[in-house]
Design an enzyme around this catalytic site. Sequence first.
Site, PDB file in Angstrom:
ATOM      1  N   GLY A   9       0.838  -1.190   0.000  1.00 31.12           N
ATOM      2  CA  GLY A   9       0.000   0.000   0.000  1.00 31.12           C
ATOM      3  C   GLY A   9       0.870   1.236   0.000  1.00 31.12           C
ATOM      4  O   GLY A   9       1.960   1.240  -0.572  1.00 31.12           O
ATOM      5  N   CYS A  10       0.423   2.264   0.643  1.00 29.83           N
ATOM      6  CA  CYS A  10       1.143   3.526   0.698  1.00 29.83           C
ATOM      7  C   CYS A  10       2.521   3.323   1.328  1.00 29.83           C
ATOM      8  O   CYS A  10       2.643   2.768   2.415  1.00 29.83           O
ATOM      9  CB  CYS A  10       0.334   4.531   1.518  1.00 29.83           C
ATOM     10  SG  CYS A  10       1.208   6.060   1.845  1.00 29.83           S
TER      11      CYS A  10
END
Length: 179
Positions: A9-10
Amino acid sequence: METAIFAGGCFWCTEAVFQRLNGVEEVVSGYTGGTIKNPAYREIATGRTGHAEAVRITFNASQISYKELLEIFFATHDPTTLNRQGNDVGTQYRSEIFYTTPEQKQLAEDFIKLLEKEKVFNSPIVTAISAEKPFYLAEEDHHNYYNQHKQQPYCQIIIDPKIKKLNNYFSKKLKHGTV
């Protein structure tokens, strides 16, 4: 020193988690797994380059093993959502392990099989396992983001719970003085 590359993800989240671990010497945010050279964040954000936001971790295997890194990776993001982590949606937010050795590939495959056998998650794991690809450093303002911007709403809402989980479940693996 050894290297691990994870996309969970981020990269602000993933970087913040792994920076706190004893035996981890360096964590850098960047892009990997895509089709163009030297991509910029504005290109990655479109989801059209095929790159994932990822972190490259340099670690001392005598202090923390690759298997322990895998355990923390799977405990601090959702490996069951395809191209999504919470509100972050797109291929750039996918869950993927980029192995740097055949041993890492085998450990990752075995760990996923164990998680699925033990039914740790309610849905199937969609984390991809791929050979290491060129890794491009993210722009400077993305490095060490959480530590420099803890007051930002994104950090408080998205990253703080991951850090709390890390502190609760992996406190013995944390560097002294990190929160």
